[in-house]
Design an enzyme around this catalytic site. Structure first.
Site, PDB file in Angstrom:
ATOM      1  N   GLU A 126      85.268  56.703 -15.789  1.00  0.00           N
ATOM      2  CA  GLU A 126      85.155  58.157 -15.651  1.00  0.00           C
ATOM      3  C   GLU A 126      86.052  58.809 -16.698  1.00  0.00           C
ATOM      4  O   GLU A 126      87.207  58.418 -16.851  1.00  0.00           O
ATOM      5  CB  GLU A 126      85.621  58.574 -14.252  1.00  0.00           C
ATOM      6  CG  GLU A 126      85.646  60.086 -14.052  1.00  0.00           C
ATOM      7  CD  GLU A 126      86.121  60.506 -12.660  1.00  0.00           C
ATOM      8  OE1 GLU A 126      86.947  59.792 -12.063  1.00  0.00           O
ATOM      9  OE2 GLU A 126      85.663  61.551 -12.182  1.00  0.00           O
TER      10      GLU A 126
ATOM     11  N   ASN B  93      92.481  69.453  -8.567  1.00  0.00           N
ATOM     12  CA  ASN B  93      91.516  70.069  -9.495  1.00  0.00           C
ATOM     13  C   ASN B  93      90.867  71.349  -8.953  1.00  0.00           C
ATOM     14  O   ASN B  93      90.632  72.286  -9.699  1.00  0.00           O
ATOM     15  CB  ASN B  93      90.469  69.050  -9.980  1.00  0.00           C
ATOM     16  CG  ASN B  93      89.674  68.419  -8.873  1.00  0.00           C
ATOM     17  OD1 ASN B  93      90.056  68.483  -7.700  1.00  0.00           O
ATOM     18  ND2 ASN B  93      88.566  67.800  -9.214  1.00  0.00           N
TER      19      ASN B  93
ATOM     20  N   GLU C  27      86.141  60.831  -0.893  1.00  0.00           N
ATOM     21  CA  GLU C  27      85.372  61.506  -1.948  1.00  0.00           C
ATOM     22  C   GLU C  27      86.116  61.217  -3.246  1.00  0.00           C
ATOM     23  O   GLU C  27      87.177  61.782  -3.503  1.00  0.00           O
ATOM     24  CB  GLU C  27      85.283  63.002  -1.642  1.00  0.00           C
ATOM     25  CG  GLU C  27      84.131  63.684  -2.350  1.00  0.00           C
ATOM     26  CD  GLU C  27      84.490  64.073  -3.762  1.00  0.00           C
ATOM     27  OE1 GLU C  27      84.172  63.289  -4.679  1.00  0.00           O
ATOM     28  OE2 GLU C  27      85.080  65.127  -3.949  1.00  0.00           O
ATOM     29  N   LEU C  28      85.558  60.285  -4.033  1.00  0.00           N
ATOM     30  CA  LEU C  28      86.313  59.793  -5.196  1.00  0.00           C
ATOM     31  C   LEU C  28      85.666  60.261  -6.502  1.00  0.00           C
ATOM     32  O   LEU C  28      84.984  61.261  -6.514  1.00  0.00           O
ATOM     33  CB  LEU C  28      86.435  58.273  -5.098  1.00  0.00           C
ATOM     34  CG  LEU C  28      86.977  57.800  -3.731  1.00  0.00           C
ATOM     35  CD1 LEU C  28      87.033  56.283  -3.658  1.00  0.00           C
ATOM     36  CD2 LEU C  28      88.348  58.397  -3.450  1.00  0.00           C
TER      37      LEU C  28
ATOM     38  N   CYS D  80      84.862  66.221 -10.329  1.00  0.00           N
ATOM     39  CA  CYS D  80      84.213  64.945 -10.012  1.00  0.00           C
ATOM     40  C   CYS D  80      82.720  65.021 -10.266  1.00  0.00           C
ATOM     41  O   CYS D  80      82.106  64.040 -10.639  1.00  0.00           O
ATOM     42  CB  CYS D  80      84.523  64.540  -8.575  1.00  0.00           C
ATOM     43  SG  CYS D  80      84.320  65.851  -7.389  1.00  0.00           S
TER      44      CYS D  80
HETATM   45  P1  NDP Z   1      95.210  60.879  -7.408  1.00  0.00           P
HETATM   46  O1  NDP Z   1      93.996  60.282  -6.886  1.00  0.00           O
HETATM   47  O2  NDP Z   1      96.356  59.983  -7.699  1.00  0.00           O
HETATM   48  O3  NDP Z   1      95.704  62.033  -6.408  1.00  0.00           O
HETATM   49  C1  NDP Z   1      94.884  62.645  -5.420  1.00  0.00           C
HETATM   50  C2  NDP Z   1      95.660  62.777  -4.128  1.00  0.00           C
HETATM   51  O4  NDP Z   1      95.924  61.482  -3.587  1.00  0.00           O
HETATM   52  C3  NDP Z   1      97.025  63.426  -4.298  1.00  0.00           C
HETATM   53  O5  NDP Z   1      97.321  64.181  -3.141  1.00  0.00           O
HETATM   54  C4  NDP Z   1      97.952  62.230  -4.383  1.00  0.00           C
HETATM   55  O6  NDP Z   1      99.284  62.536  -4.070  1.00  0.00           O
HETATM   56  C5  NDP Z   1      97.327  61.295  -3.381  1.00  0.00           C
HETATM   57  N1  NDP Z   1      97.618  59.888  -3.585  1.00  0.00           N
HETATM   58  C6  NDP Z   1      97.576  59.196  -4.742  1.00  0.00           C
HETATM   59  N2  NDP Z   1      97.857  57.901  -4.531  1.00  0.00           N
HETATM   60  C7  NDP Z   1      98.095  57.762  -3.206  1.00  0.00           C
HETATM   61  C8  NDP Z   1      98.459  56.665  -2.363  1.00  0.00           C
HETATM   62  N3  NDP Z   1      98.605  55.446  -2.842  1.00  0.00           N
HETATM   63  N4  NDP Z   1      98.651  56.904  -1.052  1.00  0.00           N
HETATM   64  C9  NDP Z   1      98.491  58.138  -0.554  1.00  0.00           C
HETATM   65  N5  NDP Z   1      98.153  59.217  -1.289  1.00  0.00           N
HETATM   66  C10 NDP Z   1      97.947  59.037  -2.602  1.00  0.00           C
HETATM   67  O7  NDP Z   1      94.852  61.722  -8.699  1.00  0.00           O
HETATM   68  P2  NDP Z   1      95.673  61.913 -10.048  1.00  0.00           P
HETATM   69  O8  NDP Z   1      96.392  63.185  -9.990  1.00  0.00           O
HETATM   70  O9  NDP Z   1      96.508  60.750 -10.446  1.00  0.00           O
HETATM   71  O10 NDP Z   1      94.437  61.998 -11.051  1.00  0.00           O
HETATM   72  C11 NDP Z   1      94.048  60.877 -11.769  1.00  0.00           C
HETATM   73  C12 NDP Z   1      92.583  60.609 -11.677  1.00  0.00           C
HETATM   74  O11 NDP Z   1      92.061  60.818 -10.370  1.00  0.00           O
HETATM   75  C13 NDP Z   1      91.720  61.527 -12.512  1.00  0.00           C
HETATM   76  O12 NDP Z   1      91.724  61.156 -13.841  1.00  0.00           O
HETATM   77  C14 NDP Z   1      90.377  61.394 -11.825  1.00  0.00           C
HETATM   78  O13 NDP Z   1      89.739  60.233 -12.266  1.00  0.00           O
HETATM   79  C15 NDP Z   1      90.722  61.235 -10.393  1.00  0.00           C
HETATM   80  N6  NDP Z   1      90.586  62.469  -9.626  1.00  0.00           N
HETATM   81  C16 NDP Z   1      89.406  62.700  -9.003  1.00  0.00           C
HETATM   82  C17 NDP Z   1      89.224  63.869  -8.306  1.00  0.00           C
HETATM   83  C18 NDP Z   1      87.956  64.173  -7.609  1.00  0.00           C
HETATM   84  O14 NDP Z   1      87.656  65.344  -7.371  1.00  0.00           O
HETATM   85  N7  NDP Z   1      87.190  63.178  -7.199  1.00  0.00           N
HETATM   86  C19 NDP Z   1      90.271  64.880  -8.218  1.00  0.00           C
HETATM   87  C20 NDP Z   1      91.498  64.533  -8.886  1.00  0.00           C
HETATM   88  C21 NDP Z   1      91.617  63.351  -9.557  1.00  0.00           C
HETATM   89  P3  NDP Z   1     100.392  62.767  -5.206  1.00  0.00           P
HETATM   90  O15 NDP Z   1      99.951  63.953  -5.981  1.00  0.00           O
HETATM   91  O16 NDP Z   1     101.622  62.991  -4.430  1.00  0.00           O
HETATM   92  O17 NDP Z   1     100.401  61.499  -6.023  1.00  0.00           O
END
Ligand code: NDP
Length: 454
Positions: free
Chosen positions: A359, A131, A228-229, A262
């Site tokens: 969310e 993002n 940071e979720l 977020c």
């Molecule tokens: P993810 O949480 O899936 O992705 C964020 C990062 O984590 C990416 O680099 C991803 O890699 C990695 N990742 C995901 N799952 C795993 C795992 N099991 N083990 C290791 N690494 C992992 O975000 P999404 O793109 O699916 O977005 C979906 C939701 O996430 C949004 O709707 C929102 O709720 C939340 N989000 C929150 C953010 C914040 O700023 N707090 C930012 C982005 C998303 P890869 O891309 O290779 O899957």
């Protein structure tokens, strides 16, 4: 997820990348681990020179970086340039302040001389989201590098070119290449990396699901972790608030990055006497936002980063409406499988609806009615999340009192919730743990060592 640049505005794949094998990843890890020994011995002045150069390059390359973000995840170029500049500020901030933040801290004890010494940990793995493809990384990397750590970046699979551009900036700035590397890997290799003793700590920004699974692995391998979720930030408007300014700021906050932030305001908790007025003004402001091609300077919001994210948001809206929420502003997707999502407002948001508990990571404003200030705090805290929050009232003292009662990592009274280098950033509850930015952020990935000299 394939590692590819996909333009959400045109729906075209721009470039595909071959994921690194474990052999290649492990080789890079070995290089990073060896480089860490020299980097930790470098002076603060030397590290600061490199970070300052990186800041200069971020400024010089802002157009190119903004274009990449527009192409890979739909961020309007004006916002992309601002993001690059914010990253530059963060690099300068830590270049100037890191030495002071990590200076020995004298503590009086029974010793002749005792103090806390802050020492680097070594290789830190950063798992980052799409993002804010630059900012999320830099707010980790700038303090980590200044502290003497080295970084390995596993960026989200849809922003590989942003990840590579950032790596190039650090290398062009004079950082030894092994001290910061982008790993083009899927999440499948994260477990192997965390299991390796050479990786000393990890940080993840992203969804609750990703945080839970990576956090569990870090726990299993006894690795320090910052998470940071997500968040479902409350935006409280009391009856005595400046409603016009609150509504304008509310729209601005909800529309940050097409709603994909977020710390965007997500739940608007409004006292009854001003509810109607606030809703009307919010609607007017949201309708005034101009959608368009992210490459166009006039565009105020672009598509969401991926069509599947827009589909999921539509599903959340439809389910909430079926559960009793009321659509106050119609918007959303033109059709399934497309990434543009026009702003929406849902009111009558109540317990038992997805809108109440989840969310909404896109431009949907959720409006809740509060009976009074106490009720507003109760509603704000009735959430699994606790990242940011805002309170709007003319009574600053009351705002401050409410800020203390709200369960979140930050509260802004009469202002837009934002991150900045000076203040710590992070959450409580399901929004994660640990802090980024400020002096607290740089002290996350250091050995806080007690030294006692008799
Ligand atoms: P993810 O949480 O899936 O992705 C964020 C990062 O984590 C990416 O680099 C991803 O890699 C990695 N990742 C995901 N799952 C795993 C795992 N099991 N083990 C290791 N690494 C992992 O975000 P999404 O793109 O699916 O977005 C979906 C939701 O996430 C949004 O709707 C929102 O709720 C939340 N989000 C929150 C953010 C914040 O700023 N707090 C930012 C982005 C998303 P890869 O891309 O290779 O899957």
């Amino acid at each position: 997820m394939p590692i590819e640049s996909f333009n959400p505005h045109t729906g075209r794949v721009l470039r595909r990348f071959t994921a690194f094998s474990w052999v290649k990843t492990e080789r890079i890890l070995g290089q990073a681990h060896r480089a860490a020994a020299d980097w930790r011995a470098a002076t603060f002045a030397h590290r600061a020179g490199i970070l300052r150069k990186a800041a200069t390059l971020l400024r010089e390359r802002q157009d190119e970086l903004a274009r990449l973000m527009a192409l890979e995840m739909g961020k309007p170029v004006t916002d992309g340039r601002a993001e690059a500049l914010k990253c530059a500020t963060c690099c300068d901030f830590y270049a100037e302040r890191a030495e002071g933040f990590l200076a020995d801290e004298l503590i009086e004890t029974d010793a002749g001389h005792s103090f806390i010494s802050y020492q680097p940990l070594g290789v830190v793995l950063a798992i980052m989201p799409w993002n804010f493809p630059l900012w999320q990384v830099v707010r980790f990397a700038a303090p980590a590098l200044m502290a003497g750590n080295v970084g390995l970046l596993k960026h989200a699979s849809n922003v590989p070119q942003c990840a590579l551009a950032l790596e190039k900036i650090f290398h062009d700035a004079g950082l030894p290449p092994a001290c910061f590397r982008t790993l083009l890997i899927g999440s499948d290799l994260v477990e192997k990396l965390l299991a390796d003793d050479r990786v000393r700590a990890a940080t993840l920004t992203g969804s609750e699901g990703a945080g839970a699974s990576v956090g569990a692995l870090a726990g299993q391998h006894i690795k320090k972790m910052v998470l940071e979720l997500g968040g479902s930030d409350p935006f409280i408007v009391l009856a005595d608030a400046d409603v016009a300014l609150a509504a304008k700021t509310a729209a601005q906050s909800r529309m940050i990055n097409a709603g994909q932030s977020c710390i965007a305001a997500k739940r608007f908790i409004v006292e009854k006497p001003v509810l109607k007025d606030f809703l009307n003004q919010l609607k007017t402001h949201l309708l005034a936002f101009r959608p368009g091609d992210p490459l166009d300077d006039a565009t105020q919001y672009g598509p969401m980063a991926r069509p599947d994210l827009a589909d999921e948001l539509t599903q959340q809206v439809e389910d909430s409406v079926a559960q009793g929420a009321k659509v106050e502003l119609h918007g959303g997707q033109a059709k399934p499988g497309t990434a543009l999502f026009r702003p929406m407002i849902l009111s009558n948001v109540k317990p038992g609806q997805r809108a109440y508990t989840e969310e909404f990571f896109g431009p949907v404003a959720l409006v809740l009615e509060a009976k009074n200030a106490n009720d507003a705090v109760r509603l704000a805290n009735d959430s699994r999340f606790g990242l940011g929050a805002a309170v709007w009232t003319q009574d600053a003292k009351k705002g401050e009192e409410m800020a203390r009662q709200i369960e979140s990592g930050a509260v802004f009274v009469n202002g837009l919730v934002k991150s900045m280098p000076e203040l710590p950033f992070g959450g409580v509850k399901k929004s994660g743990y640990g802090r980024e930015l400020s002096y607290l952020g740089i002290r996350e990935f250091v050995n806080q060592k007690s030294i006692w000299v008799g």
